[in-house]
Design a protein around this motif. Structure first.
Motif, PDB file in Angstrom:
ATOM      1  N   SER A  15       0.869  -1.273  -0.030  1.00  0.00           N
ATOM      2  CA  SER A  15       0.029  -0.157  -0.065  1.00  0.00           C
ATOM      3  C   SER A  15       0.941   1.108   0.015  1.00  0.00           C
ATOM      4  CB  SER A  15      -0.876  -0.030   1.440  1.00  0.00           C
ATOM      5  OG  SER A  15      -1.783  -1.155   1.232  1.00  0.00           O
ATOM      6  N   PHE A  16       1.846   1.287   0.578  1.00  0.00           N
ATOM      7  CA  PHE A  16       2.784   2.304   0.936  1.00  0.00           C
ATOM      8  C   PHE A  16       3.598   2.404  -0.626  1.00  0.00           C
ATOM      9  CE2 PHE A  16       6.944   4.222   1.241  1.00  0.00           C
ATOM     10  CZ  PHE A  16       6.786   5.255   2.253  1.00  0.00           C
ATOM     11  N   ASP A  17       3.805   1.482  -1.302  1.00  0.00           N
ATOM     12  CA  ASP A  17       4.666   1.785  -2.540  1.00  0.00           C
ATOM     13  C   ASP A  17       3.429   2.305  -3.614  1.00  0.00           C
ATOM     14  OD1 ASP A  17       6.873   0.818  -1.600  1.00  0.00           O
ATOM     15  OD2 ASP A  17       6.380  -1.479  -2.499  1.00  0.00           O
ATOM     16  N   LYS A  18       2.254   1.670  -3.482  1.00  0.00           N
ATOM     17  CA  LYS A  18       1.285   2.183  -4.396  1.00  0.00           C
ATOM     18  C   LYS A  18       1.178   3.786  -4.304  1.00  0.00           C
ATOM     19  CE  LYS A  18      -3.827   1.519  -5.224  1.00  0.00           C
ATOM     20  NZ  LYS A  18      -4.952   0.667  -4.605  1.00  0.00           N
ATOM     21  N   LYS A  24       6.846  12.828  -4.690  1.00  0.00           N
ATOM     22  CA  LYS A  24       8.202  13.447  -5.330  1.00  0.00           C
ATOM     23  C   LYS A  24       9.451  13.339  -4.729  1.00  0.00           C
ATOM     24  CE  LYS A  24       8.277  17.740  -2.280  1.00  0.00           C
ATOM     25  NZ  LYS A  24       8.120  19.123  -2.397  1.00  0.00           N
ATOM     26  N   TRP A  25       9.052  12.415  -3.700  1.00  0.00           N
ATOM     27  CA  TRP A  25      10.181  11.878  -2.803  1.00  0.00           C
ATOM     28  C   TRP A  25      11.510  11.057  -3.360  1.00  0.00           C
ATOM     29  CZ3 TRP A  25      10.853  15.607   0.915  1.00  0.00           C
ATOM     30  CH2 TRP A  25       9.279  16.270   1.045  1.00  0.00           C
ATOM     31  N   ASP A  26      12.628  11.309  -2.991  1.00  0.00           N
ATOM     32  CA  ASP A  26      13.614  10.041  -3.399  1.00  0.00           C
ATOM     33  C   ASP A  26      13.521   8.911  -2.910  1.00  0.00           C
ATOM     34  OD1 ASP A  26      16.718  10.169  -4.361  1.00  0.00           O
ATOM     35  OD2 ASP A  26      16.552   9.286  -2.406  1.00  0.00           O
ATOM     36  N   LYS A  27      13.843   8.008  -3.539  1.00  0.00           N
ATOM     37  CA  LYS A  27      13.833   6.611  -3.201  1.00  0.00           C
ATOM     38  C   LYS A  27      14.395   6.286  -1.967  1.00  0.00           C
ATOM     39  CE  LYS A  27      14.753   1.745  -5.078  1.00  0.00           C
ATOM     40  NZ  LYS A  27      15.542   0.967  -5.960  1.00  0.00           N
ATOM     41  N   GLY A  28      15.558   6.776  -1.591  1.00  0.00           N
ATOM     42  CA  GLY A  28      16.017   6.487  -0.201  1.00  0.00           C
ATOM     43  C   GLY A  28      15.320   6.952   0.940  1.00  0.00           C
ATOM     44  N   ILE A  29      14.665   8.129   0.728  1.00  0.00           N
ATOM     45  CA  ILE A  29      13.763   8.712   1.706  1.00  0.00           C
ATOM     46  C   ILE A  29      12.492   7.896   1.952  1.00  0.00           C
ATOM     47  CG2 ILE A  29      12.242  10.683   2.473  1.00  0.00           C
ATOM     48  CD1 ILE A  29      14.249  12.554   1.269  1.00  0.00           C
ATOM     49  N   LEU A  30      11.960   7.349   0.886  1.00  0.00           N
ATOM     50  CA  LEU A  30      10.900   6.470   1.070  1.00  0.00           C
ATOM     51  C   LEU A  30      11.589   5.099   1.534  1.00  0.00           C
ATOM     52  CD1 LEU A  30       9.501   6.959  -2.607  1.00  0.00           C
ATOM     53  CD2 LEU A  30       8.409   7.754  -0.384  1.00  0.00           C
ATOM     54  N   GLU A  31      12.367   4.784   1.388  1.00  0.00           N
ATOM     55  CA  GLU A  31      12.987   3.388   2.065  1.00  0.00           C
ATOM     56  C   GLU A  31      13.013   3.585   3.483  1.00  0.00           C
ATOM     57  OE1 GLU A  31      13.528  -0.431   1.633  1.00  0.00           O
ATOM     58  OE2 GLU A  31      12.826   0.836   0.027  1.00  0.00           O
ATOM     59  N   GLN A  32      13.548   4.482   3.706  1.00  0.00           N
ATOM     60  CA  GLN A  32      13.622   5.037   5.261  1.00  0.00           C
ATOM     61  C   GLN A  32      12.567   4.944   6.054  1.00  0.00           C
ATOM     62  OE1 GLN A  32      16.152   4.938   7.532  1.00  0.00           O
ATOM     63  NE2 GLN A  32      14.632   5.752   9.051  1.00  0.00           N
ATOM     64  N   LYS A 460       4.386  13.931   4.868  1.00  0.00           N
ATOM     65  CA  LYS A 460       4.410  14.641   6.193  1.00  0.00           C
ATOM     66  C   LYS A 460       5.859  14.070   6.816  1.00  0.00           C
ATOM     67  CE  LYS A 460      -0.383  16.325   7.298  1.00  0.00           C
ATOM     68  NZ  LYS A 460      -1.482  15.839   8.364  1.00  0.00           N
ATOM     69  N   VAL A 461       5.828  12.769   6.903  1.00  0.00           N
ATOM     70  CA  VAL A 461       6.884  12.089   7.429  1.00  0.00           C
ATOM     71  C   VAL A 461       8.075  12.494   6.839  1.00  0.00           C
ATOM     72  CG1 VAL A 461       7.964   9.875   7.997  1.00  0.00           C
ATOM     73  CG2 VAL A 461       5.392  10.088   8.584  1.00  0.00           C
ATOM     74  N   ALA A 462       8.025  12.275   5.405  1.00  0.00           N
ATOM     75  CA  ALA A 462       9.356  12.754   4.498  1.00  0.00           C
ATOM     76  C   ALA A 462       9.674  14.219   4.966  1.00  0.00           C
ATOM     77  CB  ALA A 462       8.997  12.529   3.188  1.00  0.00           C
ATOM     78  N   THR A 463       8.721  14.935   5.076  1.00  0.00           N
ATOM     79  CA  THR A 463       9.022  16.521   5.307  1.00  0.00           C
ATOM     80  C   THR A 463       9.727  16.613   6.621  1.00  0.00           C
ATOM     81  OG1 THR A 463       7.406  17.327   4.164  1.00  0.00           O
ATOM     82  CG2 THR A 463       8.109  18.698   5.592  1.00  0.00           C
ATOM     83  N   SER A 464       9.321  15.860   7.666  1.00  0.00           N
ATOM     84  CA  SER A 464      10.012  15.825   9.083  1.00  0.00           C
ATOM     85  C   SER A 464      11.531  15.236   8.939  1.00  0.00           C
ATOM     86  CB  SER A 464       9.362  15.142  10.072  1.00  0.00           C
ATOM     87  OG  SER A 464       8.008  15.498  10.292  1.00  0.00           O
ATOM     88  N   GLU A 467      13.576  18.109   7.249  1.00  0.00           N
ATOM     89  CA  GLU A 467      13.886  19.010   8.095  1.00  0.00           C
ATOM     90  C   GLU A 467      14.726  18.921   9.097  1.00  0.00           C
ATOM     91  OE1 GLU A 467       9.849  20.345   8.820  1.00  0.00           O
ATOM     92  OE2 GLU A 467       9.486  21.696   7.089  1.00  0.00           O
ATOM     93  N   LEU A 468      14.676  17.796   9.563  1.00  0.00           N
ATOM     94  CA  LEU A 468      15.607  17.359  10.525  1.00  0.00           C
ATOM     95  C   LEU A 468      17.186  17.129  10.115  1.00  0.00           C
ATOM     96  CD1 LEU A 468      13.581  14.324  12.419  1.00  0.00           C
ATOM     97  CD2 LEU A 468      14.145  16.485  13.474  1.00  0.00           C
ATOM     98  N   GLY A 469      17.217  17.294   8.869  1.00  0.00           N
ATOM     99  CA  GLY A 469      18.492  17.387   8.449  1.00  0.00           C
ATOM    100  C   GLY A 469      19.200  16.062   8.190  1.00  0.00           C
ATOM    101  N   ILE A 470      18.409  14.817   8.183  1.00  0.00           N
ATOM    102  CA  ILE A 470      18.899  13.497   7.958  1.00  0.00           C
ATOM    103  C   ILE A 470      19.323  13.372   6.679  1.00  0.00           C
ATOM    104  CG2 ILE A 470      18.104  11.075   8.375  1.00  0.00           C
ATOM    105  CD1 ILE A 470      16.330  11.781  10.586  1.00  0.00           C
ATOM    106  N   PHE A 471      18.491  13.848   5.771  1.00  0.00           N
ATOM    107  CA  PHE A 471      18.952  13.692   4.293  1.00  0.00           C
ATOM    108  C   PHE A 471      19.329  15.286   3.801  1.00  0.00           C
ATOM    109  CE2 PHE A 471      15.787  10.485   5.204  1.00  0.00           C
ATOM    110  CZ  PHE A 471      16.312   9.225   4.977  1.00  0.00           C
ATOM    111  N   PRO A 472      20.760  15.647   4.043  1.00  0.00           N
ATOM    112  CA  PRO A 472      21.207  16.890   3.607  1.00  0.00           C
ATOM    113  C   PRO A 472      21.098  17.157   1.887  1.00  0.00           C
ATOM    114  CG  PRO A 472      22.918  15.614   4.146  1.00  0.00           C
ATOM    115  CD  PRO A 472      21.865  14.792   4.409  1.00  0.00           C
TER     116      PRO A 472
END
Length: 472
Positions: A15-18, A24-32, A460-464, A467-472
């Motif tokens: 369901s997440f992948d769908k 628009k998020w990078d594949k690495g962010i989505l995987e995290q 919302k989660v990806a934006t967090s 913004e936390l700087g986990i993915f510069p």
């Protein structure tokens, strides 16, 4: 769905992948986002009342720490396994994000049948489980905050907070380590009915959208709507109650042993009283009994509320469902096959992942209450009453007319804790429904409301994370 190859967590990932395809998020962010951050699998021995030693299998999964603390219930069930707990933890992350509750998702489970244990054995198991969580820093008001779930309630939460406080002496915010507690132990009023009330608020908001109701061929508002509720447990009971009190007709209620139908409407309290006397809702006076309980799902109605079991509506029976709106009060009552059928039929499915978020929303209010160390309404109740009384007195003086007592009581009433909890829950559900609907409108290629809800959560989660700087 019940085969050994079925993975609940895998289904959530699907369901997440769908939904991720619409972001628009990078594949690495989505995987995290998709993965569980921490999985704690434990075994511990507990001496039973007969002197035997039983080794207990238990879990606590923290899916995401994009917000702290993590939040999620603890269930007692023989069906508990790591895959299930991981799936439920991930769903908690998405649920909290959609309803704007600042928690990461978590979940816990103890693999026992609570009916097979005495209260004393359950207390020992619960307290030992809590101590194991404390040892590994998997519980705390700023770390991970459990709550009730299937097979647990206020009693177990009281044992948890007492155990935690004894192992963390002097921690002033210890009461915030768990929610769903009894009122006397720091619980909040309104928690028991929160999930059912949240379901009502969410469906009501959908019913108040003219363009949505026009597409479904229904009039706006819940008044006069014919509602079928599956399950008369805590969630189903309160859902039926709030719909009936607001003008809807509860034409059928089903349970595991049968269903009752009355086109003129049922009263949930009368049904509960009948069940207390007879042990069943079957043969309720003035109603028609439906022997095959699943047949009630296929009755002609406007709104169907599955509020009990998982996977009760699937690809087989979905084509026979006549409801225009399905509100998922239970967790996972529809299979993916059913979703596809309803999308093709134009039936609106309001998904569980935010519709039944009333429990975690009010748990958030309880957590805030524990951290602030003051009951909601204590500071402003009398001030508001005095102010409203003075305003009303001035209006009566200037107009020369007196307000009736029943109206006076409403106008001058200052908010109690439960009033503020209800108000906060109403605001939360209305905002969540509109955010999901707006997302769907902006991208009409999204197939259904469930996918739109996942898109909102992912964003919302990806934006967090960004913004936390986990993915510069």
């Amino acid at each position: 769905m019940s085969t050994t190859n079925y993975s609940f967590f895998g289904a959530v990932e699907q369901s997440f992948d769908k939904a991720a395809a619409f972001t628009k998020w990078d594949k690495g962010i989505l995987e995290q986002i998709k993965q569980c951050n921490s999985v704690y699998q434990m075994r511990f021995p507990v001496k039973m009342d007969d002197g035997s030693i039983e080794v207990i299998e238990a879990y606590r999964v923290q899916h995401s720490q994009h917000k702290s603390p993590c939040k999620g219930g603890i269930r007692f069930s023989e069906e508990v396994n790591q895959d299930e707990v991981m799936a439920l933890a991930s769903l908690m992350t998405y649920k909290c994000a959609i309803v704007n509750v600042p928690f990461g998702g978590a979940k816990g489970g103890i693999k026992i049948n609570p009916r097979n244990h005495t209260a004393y054995e359950l207390e020992k198991i619960t307290r030992r489980y809590t101590s194991e969580l404390v040892k590994k820093n998997f519980i705390g008001p700023g770390i991970d905050v459990p709550a009730p779930d299937y097979g647990t309630g206020e009693r177990e939460m009281a044992w948890i907070v007492d155990t935690y406080a004894s192992l963390r002496p002097g921690e002033i915010d210890a009461a915030g380590c768990v929610t769903g507690k009894p009122i006397t132990q720091g619980g909040v009023r309104g928690r028991r009915e929160a999930t059912g009330l949240g379901v009502f608020y969410g469906i009501r908001e959908v019913c108040n959208m003219p363009e949505v109701m026009s597409k479904l061929g229904l009039t706006t508002g819940v008044e006069g709507k014919r509602v079928v509720v599956q399950g008369i447990g805590n969630v189903g009971y309160h859902t039926a109650k709030f719909f009936r009190e607001n003008g809807a007709k509860i034409i059928a209620i089903s349970e595991h042993d049968g269903a009752v139908f009355n086109p003129e409407g049922l009263h949930e309290d009368e049904l509960i009283e009948f069940r207390k006397k007879t042990g069943s809702i079957v043969n309720f006076p003035g109603a028609t009994t439906i022997t095959n309980t699943t047949d009630a799902l296929e009755l002609d109605c406007d709104i169907l509320i599955p509020a009990a079991l998982e996977n009760v509506i699937n690809g087989d029976n979905a084509p026979r469902i006549k409801a225009k709106i399905i509100g998922e009060a239970a967790n996972g009552p529809l299979t993916p096959d059913a979703d596809e059928v309803f999308a093709a039929k134009g039936v609106l499915v309001v998904p569980d992942m935010f519709l039944n978020a009333g429990g975690v929303t009010v748990s958030y209010f309880e957590w805030l209450k524990n951290l602030s160390h003051v009951r909601y309404g204590r500071l402003e109740k009398r001030f508001t009453e005095n102010l409203n009384t003075n305003i009303l007195g001035q209006m009566e003086f200037l107009s020369g007319k007196k307000v009736k007592k029943e109206h006076r009581d409403i106008i001058t009433h200052g908010p109690d804790e439960v009033d503020l909890v209800y108000s906060g829950l109403e605001e939360t559900m209305i905002t969540a429904v509109n955010e999901v609907m707006d997302c769907w409108k902006q991208n009409p290629s999204i197939p259904d409301m469930r996918t739109a809800a996942y898109v909102v959560a992912i964003n919302k989660v990806a934006t967090s994370y960004v913004e936390l700087g986990i993915f510069p």
